[in-house]
Design an enzyme around this catalytic site. Structure first.
Site, short mmCIF file in Angstrom:
data_model
loop_
_atom_site.label_atom_id
_atom_site.label_comp_id
_atom_site.label_asym_id
_atom_site.label_seq_id
_atom_site.Cartn_x
_atom_site.Cartn_y
_atom_site.Cartn_z
N CYS A 12 0.84 -1.20 0.00
CA CYS A 12 0.00 0.00 0.00
C CYS A 12 0.87 1.24 0.00
O CYS A 12 2.10 1.17 0.05
CB CYS A 12 -0.93 0.01 1.21
N ASP A 447 -1.12 11.85 -30.02
CA ASP A 447 -0.27 11.50 -31.16
C ASP A 447 -1.14 11.60 -32.42
O ASP A 447 -2.36 11.49 -32.35
CB ASP A 447 0.26 10.07 -30.98
N ASP A 644 -0.18 5.29 -30.11
CA ASP A 644 -0.30 3.88 -30.53
C ASP A 644 1.03 3.28 -30.94
O ASP A 644 1.10 2.09 -31.23
CB ASP A 644 -1.28 3.75 -31.70
N ASP A 648 5.78 6.25 -28.86
CA ASP A 648 4.95 6.91 -27.85
C ASP A 648 5.16 6.31 -26.46
O ASP A 648 4.69 6.89 -25.47
CB ASP A 648 3.47 6.80 -28.22
#
Length: 855
Positions: A12, A447, A644, A648
């Site tokens: 956590c 993009d 994509d 990127d």
């Protein structure tokens, strides 16, 4: 220096904070940043003052494990992270699933034994009455033991965190469930004492005063939540391995005048590397000799291959399409563009802030307060003259009723429902962090190639010379380009469709200029203006048209026959049908939209003007994309990056929320936090809206969970004893269950989330019809003209949907053929007889889909 470490044992935000505090205390450490989801830590330190061993020792002293990670770009890095070759996330998920199955297997009979009689279910006779009290209690104890054992990690981590004064959710779970079992054992002994002394009133009281089922339920439900979180954990290691796989294993170099194949990692700066058609480039460098066309889409995202001549730069991992050339190696090993991308993905992932769940934030305060209240209740009741039994019961009741069942479910249940709803809408959230960060986004970086546009060229314009028919120009262009592997050739062939093509003979590729072939016995040329000028073709009339097309971001190709220009064929990467509507909606939501592309400035500006995007940054390298996102974050903006391509990946990882288009590369998808499975930018609108709805739901859940505790704890401590009200154990268990029911019921409301629908896509007025995915194809001369119609359809989501639509349309009388386009959200029908639009609409509607227009 900077070094990355793998950290184990964190569960956590409090854990990651404890690790950061432990390392930052070391003299010589400048900064330590922990990535909870990636189980990693990035440390900047003075190597003269502190060593890697000192850092690992500090982490281990804090109760966790640490080990240094191999440098970026090293192919053995993944192996070091997982010696057995197994993804740690997969191993964690499998272990969590085993724990959940075992817990459920024992919880079901435990609940049956403990609660079955209340619902009128039959129980064996030896469980009934005072005589069966010991068997009744002991059976429950034996059934809860396996649940506690398989979930022992809660106790190990929870009590260790308490020992190091950094309590977390595991501490609450460990204390609450342990208190329930301790109280149950206490009750079991009291039952035995009552039977031995003949005190049947004592037996009756404690027979129904058992908390074993509460402990089992707590552990099982929390394990379910942990399992859901583990299943959604990111795949940073998979992204890195996929990037590394892009680099070729071997390279062809010139040594002593001969071509020698060597391992790619042995290529040295200054080596002359030989590249042949189809080969992948191993390192960065500059072309020495030869001409070729190189596909750099894996790195730059640009779908149209770049022409390479002497003096041009080539990039590792790009693919040579045609022609041969040699180049001088200039950047090798960890200095290549690909290695830098790998390093950026690793570094951005390591420095991303961990998710800060509200439940974990307050656990550092909540747990000590609960313990203090329990101790205070015990001491106060003793001081007031109550028996040890009464005081102990009040203290343990406080711990039991404060056990964070609803608190632990508040986030994971809402996440489960929200992500499930997203999946049904084609939106994949990978983890809770994606949902938490998405609702805070105020800047969207897009993009261009494959995100805003289709990602592959399509013919947009046919401009025949005077006296030349459009159909003839397209037929000749397709015949010339048929033997070529150039993406523009694929676009021309797609535009030609099924029209019969003459055979191209004596085909010759002219690297950097175009192609030459004989069609119907005549010499034909196809290529750029340079080729036309070399061959003496008069192309003056087309110069202004070519300039206009170039300004619109299109690529013009010249075609000539026997020294006479036949015309221009222009191709471009067409804008997706819903991109304009999505960008407009994002801006209407108050988000700043920026387009970031490696394409040239002219093309980028044309797209920007057409879609109304407020800002564009063009001609950026992969490193620059990541830097642009980082610069926006430094301005205080929350950034969602949508892309994509492999290029990127660093920007997707660096962004507060990385969003990958589903049809993109595996690396982009692995690096992203959200995946739009239908490759539709409009889904980003609903992804952000669903995120906001889910976070609002989580906050409501946490409110009810804390509200329950704020009421239940004082009652458990005996605050209302003066009014004759003492917490009944079964009432406490019911109240705890009710809080969980409230949380789960509230989370289930997310199933009623209504996605916003995009308006029917409209074709930009300045583009010809064949720029659309369902454009009508040119009809060859001499063939019967058949009517074609394009039907715009909403609701198709997969290949089965398109098949249903095609079948429904094909059964309509007068329809010669039907072809559905999933991405274009439309279907094209060829008619050999008149058919009313209403008939076509009815056929699609009966198949279960919605028609938004016919043209």
């Amino acid at each position: 220096m900077k070094q990355k470490f793998d950290v184990t044992g964190m569960s956590c935000a409090a854990c990651s904070a404890a690790v950061e505090r432990a390392v930052n205390k070391l003299e010589g450490v400048d900064s330590a940043q922990v990535n909870l989801l990636a189980n990693s830590m990035q440390v900047e330190y003075d190597a003269a003052a502190v060593t890697e061993a000192d850092i690992c020792a500090a982490v281990e002293k804090a109760g966790y494990g640490a080990s240094p990670v191999a440098p970026a770009g090293s192919k053995d890095a993944p192996a070091k992270a997982a010696p057995a070759g197994e993804d740690p996330a997969e191993a964690e998920l499998r272990g969590m699933k085993k724990r959940l199955v075992v817990s459920l297997a024992f919880l079901i009979p435990l609940m049956y034994v403990s609660m079955g009689h209340m619902m009128g279910l039959p129980l064996p006779a030896f469980f009934h009455g005072r005589e069966g009290a010991v068997a009744f209690a002991l059976t429950q104890f034996l059934l809860v033991l396996p649940i506690m054992y398989v979930n022992r990690k809660f106790y190990i981590v929870g009590f260790k965190s308490l020992w190091h004064r950094s309590p977390n959710m595991d501490s609450l779970i460990a204390l609450g469930s342990a208190a329930a079992v301790v109280y149950g054992l206490f009750a079991l002994y009291r039952i035995g004492w009552g039977l031995g002394t003949g005190d049947m009133e004592l037996v009756d009281r404690y027979r129904m005063d058992l908390y074993f089922e509460s402990a089992g339920t707590i552990l099982t439900l929390i394990t379910l939540g942990k399992f859901l979180e583990a299943r959604a954990k990111g795949r940073t290691g998979a992204a890195i391995r996929a990037l590394m796989d892009l680099a070729p294993d071997t390279a062809l170099v010139l040594r002593d005048g001969a071509e020698v194949e060597i391992p790619a990692e042995e290529v040295a700066v200054g080596d002359t590397v030989v590249i042949k058609p189809g080969m992948r480039i191993p390192v960065d460098g500059t072309v020495l000799t030869g001409l070729s066309s190189v596909d750099e889409s894996a790195v730059t995202g640009e779908s149209i291959p770049a022409e390479k001549a002497p003096g041009a730069r080539v990039i590792a991992a790009s693919i040579n399409r045609s022609g041969s050339f040699t180049f001088r190696a200039e950047k090798v090993g960890q200095d290549t563009t690909l290695a830098q991308i790998i390093a950026l993905v690793q570094d951005a992932g390591a420095t991303k802030a961990p998710i800060a769940k509200l439940a974990d934030k307050v656990s550092g305060v909540f747990v000590p307060v609960v313990i203090a209240i329990a101790l205070a209740a015990f001491g106060v009741w003793l001081a007031l003259g109550q028996t040890m039994e009464f005081a102990l019961a009040r203290a343990i009741s406080v711990l039991v009723i404060s056990c964070p069942c609803a608190l632990g479910l508040a986030t994971p249940v809402a996440i489960m429902v929200g992500t499930g709803k997203g999946a049904r809408l084609g939106i994949l959230y990978k983890n809770a962090e994606a949902l938490e960060n998405a609702h805070k986004v105020n800047t969207v970086v897009l993009d261009k190639t494959g995100t805003i546009t289709e990602g592959k060229p399509a013919v947009t314009d046919l401009l025949p010379a005077p006296g030349v028919d459009k159909t003839e120009l397209l037929r000749v262009a397709a015949a010339l380009e048929k033997p070529s592997e150039h993406p523009l050739a694929e676009a021309i062939l797609a535009a030609a469709g099924d029209m019969p093509l003459p055979e191209a003979e004596k085909f010759e590729a002219l690297p950097g200029r175009g192609v030459r072939a004989f069609v119907n016995g005549r010499e034909h040329l196809a290529g750029n203006l340079r080729l036309m000028e070399e061959q003496g073709v008069d192309a003056a009339w087309a110069a202004s048209e070519a300039e206009r097309l170039a300004k619109e971001g299109k690529t013009p190709l010249y075609f000539a026959a026997e020294g006479r220009l036949l015309g221009l064929v222009a191709a471009a990467d067409p804008v997706k049908p819903t991109s304009a509507a999505a960008i407009g909606e994002l801006q209407a939501m108050g988000l700043k939209v920026i387009m970031l592309t490696g394409d040239n400035a002219r093309t980028a500006e044309a797209i920007r003007a057409r879609l109304g995007i407020e800002q564009v940054v063009a001609e950026v390298l992969p490193q620059d994309k990541e830097a642009q996102v980082r610069a926006l974050q430094q301005q205080g903006r929350r950034v969602a990056m949508v892309g994509d391509g492999i290029n990127d990946a660093p920007a997707l990882t660096r962004a507060d929320v990385g969003v990958a288009i589903g049809a993109g590369t595996d690396v982009a998808i692995d690096s992203a936090d959200v995946v739009l499975m239908k490759s539709d930018l409009w889904d980003l609108v609903n992804a952000l809206r669903l995120s906001r709805a889910t976070i609002r739901n989580i906050r409501e859940n946490l409110f009810w969970a804390f509200f329950y505790n704020s009421i239940g704890i004082p009652v458990a401590a005996g605050a209302l004893y003066g009014f004759g009200l003492v917490l009944n154990p079964m009432l406490g268990a019911a109240a705890m269950s009710l809080s969980s029911v409230c949380v789960v019921s509230n989370a289930l409301r997310l199933n009623f989330f209504k996605p916003k629908q995009a308006a029917a896509p409209q074709r930009p007025a300045d583009l010809p019809q064949n720029n659309e995915p369902c454009a009508q194809e040119a009809q060859p001369k001499g063939e019967p003209v058949m009517t074609e119609k394009t039907i715009h359809i909403e609701g198709m989501a997969c290949g089965h949907c398109t098949a249903r639509v095609e079948k429904a349309l094909a059964e309509v009388a007068g329809v010669a053929s039907a072809k559905a386009d999933l991405e274009g959200k439309c279907a094209r029908v060829t008619l050999n007889a008149p058919v009313e639009d209403a008939t076509l609409t009815a056929a699609v509607t009966d198949a279960g889909y919605e028609v938004t227009g016919i043209e």
